[in-house]
Design an enzyme around this catalytic site. Sequence first.
Site, PDB file in Angstrom:
ATOM      1  N   SER A 170      19.389 -31.965  -7.318  1.00 47.12           N
ATOM      2  CA  SER A 170      20.486 -32.524  -6.640  1.00 47.12           C
ATOM      3  C   SER A 170      20.462 -32.261  -5.082  1.00 47.12           C
ATOM      4  O   SER A 170      21.179 -33.115  -4.414  1.00 47.12           O
ATOM      5  CB  SER A 170      21.839 -31.850  -6.993  1.00 47.12           C
ATOM      6  OG  SER A 170      21.780 -30.252  -6.506  1.00 47.12           O
ATOM      7  N   SER A 194      17.595 -27.651  -8.722  1.00 49.52           N
ATOM      8  CA  SER A 194      17.945 -28.341  -7.528  1.00 49.52           C
ATOM      9  C   SER A 194      17.142 -28.108  -6.083  1.00 49.52           C
ATOM     10  O   SER A 194      17.424 -28.888  -5.318  1.00 49.52           O
ATOM     11  CB  SER A 194      19.482 -28.472  -7.249  1.00 49.52           C
ATOM     12  OG  SER A 194      20.089 -29.394  -8.033  1.00 49.52           O
TER      13      SER A 194
END
Length: 491
Positions: free
Chosen positions: A158, A182
């Site tokens: 992310s 992430s």
Amino acid sequence: MTDLTSLTIAEAREGLASKSFTARELTDAHLAAIEAARVLNAYVLETPDRAREMAMAADVKIARGDGGPLAGIPLGIKDLFATRDIRTTACSKILGNFIPPYESTVTSQLWRDGAVLLGKLNNDEFAMGSSNETSCFGPVTNPWRREGSNTTLVPGGSSGGSASAVAALLCMGATATDTGGSIRQPAAFTATVGIKPTYGRCSRWGIVAFASSLDQAGPIARTTRDAAILMRSMAGHDPKDTTSVDIAVPDYEAAIGKSVKSMKIGIPREYRLDGMPAEIEKLWSEGAQWLKAAGAELVEVSLPHTKYALPAYYIVAPAEASSNLARYDGVRYGLRDPGKNIIEMYENTRADGFGDEVRRRVLIGTYVLSAGYYDAYYLRAQKVRTLIKKDFEDCFAKGVNAILTPATPSAAFGIGEKGGADPVEMYLNDIFTVTVNMAGLPGIAVPAGKDTQGLPLGLQLIGRPFDEETLFSLGEVIEQAAGRFTAPKWW
Ligand code: GLN
């Protein structure tokens, strides 16, 4: 003067100390680069006034000789970190206009040490994703492209904005968070270095929560040394986070260049997946040979529960997310969509404020925690988690210092290419990274080579709890052997 944006943090630190340039000049160079790179969509908020103010304050301190370890170093901050008086959204519509009255512990430590805030960086909504495509601000573009192609690729997620901005020279380093990969997956997709520290090493206070037992903050930087420099400022005990651990923060930079002679490096046989691209296999064995050439010893190890890690993660993480996200009800934060009574207001706000992936996680999480399903899913996943942790403990008990694996199963893919019809296709990106979060261990991703299309690939090193130093030493060996990779500028 060379372009100031291409310096590493270590080089900039020297240039500032020797008065080759000022912090204000360094910041201005970055602000100009950010302006010229808006097509990448890496920043969701630019804070040029704040940046200049902080840079000038750093110049005053540097002149007085009390600049601090990050004096004048311009950084980007993932929009998951609360920044006081500066909009913080987790890239969700539901927090669209939230301006925190407080600062996250990690960022406050960066400012304490003299760093400069350039702006807030894009990420997947509430950090749920592996491609930065779930952000309410739209996808981020990877500065890397396949050779001879102008297809737009994802930077991973992310922390896609963090990785893209660091790779495109739009900041000298960035904060990021890692719940299942992430930090490490976007680092691998952009030829940057990303480390997820041991759970408890960095305070989670003031970071928008996704899955609290897995979330950890860490840096993304252009070199292993720079990541070590940033880590030292980000880490540390914080009484405001009860899971933060009270252990002294070492000088991580001192681990750079330290000998790795006679260290035992585990090569886990379960990470050799069926259908793994030949170039990932090749990269992995090349990395192992580099460590061997530096004096390390390679040993085959077994992590037998690896194949259950991804399914167990996609129960534990959504379960915690569904609970953490209950607070976005239209009452306290951000968006409120009116309704004829309070229940309808909740429903309208949450239906309107959350994107599809976040809604999917809330639904899965609520389901696996519900009466009748809790034992079958959530409790069982927790048991699997314990077994995964034990796999690693057994390995370390045999004297293994660190474990070497690929960081990702592929190089960066195209925007819109994955997960449209089947979300599991996207989840598979985390196959090599989630085990580390499930076990609470530190993991670093270091650029190690390129695929046949010229895209960067990374290797991952997994360490013992609170032994990030070993990861920095080993990461440096790989960086020295592989060289550094810079995305050709096209924007
Ligand atoms: N890609 C994983 C997920 O979507 C991990 C994300 C993260 O580490 N924040 O849950």
